[in-house]
Design a protein around this motif. Structure first.
Motif, short mmCIF file in Angstrom:
data_model
loop_
_atom_site.label_atom_id
_atom_site.label_comp_id
_atom_site.label_asym_id
_atom_site.label_seq_id
_atom_site.Cartn_x
_atom_site.Cartn_y
_atom_site.Cartn_z
N ALA A 124 -4.62 7.70 8.33
CA ALA A 124 -4.70 6.76 7.19
C ALA A 124 -5.92 7.06 6.34
N ILE A 149 -0.02 5.46 10.99
CA ILE A 149 0.92 5.67 9.90
C ILE A 149 1.78 6.92 10.10
N ASN A 182 -6.08 0.71 8.11
CA ASN A 182 -4.84 0.73 7.31
C ASN A 182 -4.27 -0.67 7.16
N ASN A 183 -4.36 -1.49 8.22
CA ASN A 183 -3.87 -2.87 8.14
C ASN A 183 -4.64 -3.67 7.08
N VAL A 201 -6.42 -2.39 4.47
CA VAL A 201 -6.14 -1.83 3.14
C VAL A 201 -4.76 -2.27 2.66
N THR A 202 -3.78 -2.27 3.54
CA THR A 202 -2.43 -2.69 3.17
C THR A 202 -2.40 -4.14 2.75
N ALA A 203 -3.12 -5.00 3.45
CA ALA A 203 -3.16 -6.42 3.08
C ALA A 203 -3.74 -6.60 1.69
N ARG A 252 -3.83 -4.33 -0.76
CA ARG A 252 -2.95 -3.73 -1.77
C ARG A 252 -1.66 -4.51 -1.95
N ASN A 253 -1.31 -5.35 -0.99
CA ASN A 253 -0.12 -6.19 -1.13
C ASN A 253 -0.41 -7.52 -1.82
N ASN A 305 -7.31 -0.56 -7.80
CA ASN A 305 -5.98 -1.02 -8.18
C ASN A 305 -5.53 -0.41 -9.51
N ASP A 330 -3.29 2.30 -8.85
CA ASP A 330 -1.96 1.91 -8.41
C ASP A 330 -1.15 1.24 -9.52
#
Length: 797
Positions: free
Chosen positions: A301, A453, A586-587, A589-591, A593-594, A669, A672
């Motif tokens: 990740a 991942i 990763n958990n 970062v994912t939170a 980015r979501n 962001n 993204d």
């Protein structure tokens, strides 16, 4: 009033004939006059909130001068009609001139929200398009109106576009109330007419913008040169012709000019080339040098983020072990700390502990904050290195020892003073945890299992008990700072984040943690994961440090040798703890980015992935103690512009030595959801102190023209070192002042063609396979001269 303001004749707008009005204001029957009226709206930050969110009030500017700025220079020129705002911030003026309206708010004006005189000169404006939109008789001049026009000029867009964009910036979940949204807010409305979460969101933005536009006005009044010295491509113009150029030639690649009104407004949002951001999340991993992680298949990740987004390739820590590095991240100096002992060690004399008891309360997210005493429980389980011997260096009443309790400003206090917010989200704090104390063991056993991942599964073959010290104060960037711990919001701003091996039920089941008043914390009122709740509410800090626990940060603690405590094998990246930490990162970062926050294209949000330190010997770099432990280094004091060397606290010269190259990645962001570039690699030499300077610029809590506004060693630019070398004995023997100084992370300095970039090979162990064979030494490659591009990793477009 600024010297840039010209004298003007008195206006005759009251009890005189219309002919006089037209004559004085340049009117005639062919060019009829217009009456402009409205209000100049204000916000005020009121210190003292203990919830974690600042107290903000709405009001008006009374006694401000409003005029039509026909030539757009932001200055009231001779012949331009003007009027003063009344006690309610209302103005009315009649003129034949057309153009934007400007509110010149001097220190003689009053902010009715605070009831105090304005502290610094401020210029706000409303564009001609806004006047046409709102109507000449209903104009609201505010920080928001200034921001819309600045965005129009910065982006080459239209008023309607930027008005909608500014409203979008405020949209989504709002502070304090997850059920209330502000998606329909008119960002240019009078904030005094709003209420609830909608008003708070506008006030928070208004307050931050007021800080920016006050700074823009300061730059204009002062006649600053543009761009800022440390944002000039090629090198700092102040160094041309000085001794600094002997070894490394500085050749500025762009010229400076006296700043204009429009440039000042833009420069306030791009200080030293650092764009303004709304929120930054800084995830701090542990104890790995760059090439122990780079290209390491056990950390898929992190490596995907580095290869996809932006990174620094020559980033240095300050020392060893953890505590000096976290202290440096929070305040740009490690103060000579060379251990992980609690913050009361060496706290004597001017450095004595001044904590007071906390009466408890409720955080902005509803978390119950328990009563806390002057000190946490006084034992070695809660306070690392604690001694019960009176007078011992780490006792409650020390008489000697290296100072661990640092007075003065830091990132946390400066943000607080500006009405902005800083949070630390720490994994695995006990329920009811006093953030000033280490976590203690609980009678829960659990096996770990996680999937990376790339599909790799790591898991324990047995259950392991929850150890003490999963949360350690040595990993708290605010903990060593007396003034940060004394902030009313300190307890509310140290918050929880989700974990892995032990879940909410485990933590609530058998908490042994007793609150300072002798009671036991009611775990039914404890919020296990404040981070996720805050993300959903949009209630995160402007700066957020995210600190995984010692099983999820590549550190290792306790008896779990399968996925947590890898011992020596974890140092060079061979252990499963590397993958475990990669999964947790990763958990997180994912939170982020979501979240709605990240997905809002009008927000500026960044994630930093970094390590506290490398793994081996010391080096000198980036504003540190180039002369070593006997250099005579001491903190500097700046008063009324005079720089003097203070009496060094005990142990100070043993710190700031430097310690290794480590990973530093940046995700935004805007990459993204916007147009920001990816894949930027910056090979300049940076440090924890560079990070602090960068964050001060990013959130406008410093002024490059005022060295004293930068905390501790973040002010040690090359120009500052040269100007004050008599007080900086640690730099008298520096062979490379470019390298040993601090710069903002903006990639403005162009490395000279023959210059060899320093690395620290003694800190590099390399990635090894399970047999101990070296499989990657990429980070050992040195660089001569500048890299291929000079791009800024924070760039928004």
């Amino acid at each position: 009033m600024s010297s840039h303001h010209k004298m003007r004749p008195a206006l005759c707008l009251t009890s005189v004939a219309a002919a006089c009005v037209l004559a004085a204001c340049g009117g005639n029957s062919d060019n009829p006059s217009t009456t402009y009226s409205g209000v100049v709206a204000a916000a005020a930050f009121v210190p003292g909130s203990a919830t974690g969110n600042p107290n903000l009030k709405a009001g008006y500017y009374a006694g401000a001068t409003v005029f039509v700025d026909a030539n757009g220079n932001g200055v009231l020129d001779n012949g331009e009609a003007s009027a003063k705002t009344d006690a309610n911030g209302h103005f009315s003026l009649t003129t034949t001139a057309s153009g934007p309206l400007v509110a010149d708010i001097t220190t003689s004006a009053t902010n009715t929200a605070s009831g105090a005189k304005v502290a610094s000169h401020l210029i706000l404006r409303a564009s001609a398009d806004q006047i046409a939109d709102q109507g000449a008789g209903k104009v609201v001049i505010s920080p928001m109106s200034s921001e819309v026009q600045r965005l129009v000029e910065a982006n080459g867009t239209k008023y309607a576009t930027e008005k909608a964009n500014l409203s979008t910036r405020l949209s989504g979940p709002s502070f304090n109330n997850a059920a209330v949204t502000v998606s329909g807010t008119d960002a240019l409305a009078d904030v005094n007419t709003l209420s609830g979460a909608e008003q708070y969101a506008v006030l928070f933005e208004d307050n931050a913008l007021t800080n920016r536009y006050t700074y823009a006005t300061t730059k204009l009044d002062r006649g600053d040169m543009y761009p800022d010295n440390l944002a000039v491509k090629g090198g700092d113009p102040r160094l041309v012709g000085t001794s600094a150029t002997a070894a490394n030639i500085v050749t500025p690649l762009e010229s400076q000019q006296r700043i204009t009104f429009a440039q000042a407004q833009q420069a306030a949002f791009n200080i030293e080339g650092i764009p303004a951001y709304d929120n930054v999340f800084i995830i701090v991993e542990e104890n790995k040098s760059t090439d122990a992680i780079l290209h390491n298949s056990r950390a898929p990740a992190i490596n995907k983020l580095l290869s996809t987004y932006n990174q620094l390739t020559t980033y240095y820590s300050t020392g060893n072990p953890s505590e000096p590095n976290y202290t440096a991240m929070g305040g740009a100096d490690d103060y000579g700390i060379t251990d992980d002992n609690w913050w009361g060690c060496g706290a004597t004399g001017a450095y004595a502990i001044k904590d007071v008891a906390f009466n408890g309360g409720t955080a902005s997210d509803g978390q119950l904050l328990p009563v806390a005493g002057v000190l946490p429980p006084q034992d070695s389980a809660h306070l690392a290195g604690f001694s019960t011997t009176s007078g011992a260096a780490c006792s409650v009443n020390p008489t000697s020892g290296t100072v661990h309790n640092v007075p003065g400003d830091n990132l946390f206090t400066l943000l607080s003073k500006a009405g902005l917010t800083a949070r630390t989200y720490s994994e695995s704090m006990n329920p009811g945890q006093d953030a000033r104390a280490d976590s203690v063991a609980q009678s829960v056993s659990k096996a770990y299992s996680g999937t990376a991942i790339d599909g790799t599964v790591i898991q324990d073959s047995q259950a392991y008990p929850m150890p003490g010290g999963l949360y350690k104060v040595k990993h708290g960037p605010s903990i060593a700072f007396q003034d940060a711990r004394s902030l009313p919001e300190f307890y509310a701003d140290n918050r929880t984040i989700f974990g892995t091996q032990y879940n909410e039920a485990d933590w609530k089941s058998t908490s042994p943690y007793s609150s300072a008043n002798g009671g036991t914390y009611d775990t039914s009122k404890w919020i296990y994961d404040q981070f996720s709740l805050d993300l959903a509410k949009g209630d995160v800090g402007n700066i957020n440090f995210i600190v995984p626990d010692q099983c999820d940060d590549m550190h290792g603690v306790g008896t779990d040798t399968e996925t947590c405590n890898g011992g020596a094998n974890s140092n060079n990246g061979q252990n499963a703890s590397i993958t475990r930490a990669d999964i947790y990162l990763n958990n997180v970062v994912t939170a982020i980015r979501n979240s709605a926050l990240w997905k809002n294209p009008q927000k500026r949000v960044a994630i930093v992935v970094m390590f506290d330190e490398g793994e081996g010997s010391s080096t000198s770099c980036c504003g540190w103690n180039a002369g070593g432990k006997t250099s005579g280094a001491a903190p500097l004091v700046i008063s009324n512009g005079a720089v003097t060397k203070s009496t060094a606290p005990s142990g100070y010269a043993s710190g700031n030595i430097g310690h290794g190259n480590s990973i530093f990645g940046v995700i935004t962001n805007q990459q993204d959801v916007g147009t920001a570039a990816k894949g930027i690699v910056d090979s300049d030499a940076y440090s924890h102190f560079s990070l602090v300077r960068t964050l001060q610029d990013m959130f406008q809590i410093a002024d490059p023209a005022v060295d004293a506004s930068y905390v501790n060693r973040a002010k040690y630019t090359e120009a500052f070192i040269l100007q004050n070398i008599a007080n900086l004995p640690e730099f008298t023997g520096s062979a490379d002042t470019h390298f040993d100084s601090v710069r903002p992370i903006n990639h403005a300095y162009v490395i000279p063609a023959g210059h060899v970039q320093k690395l620290n090979p003694a800190d590099i162990s390399g990635v090894k396979d399970n047999s101990g064979n070296l499989i990657s030494t990429t980070a050992l490659t040195t660089q001569t001269g500048p890299d291929a591009t000079q791009k800024n990793i924070w760039s928004l477009k």
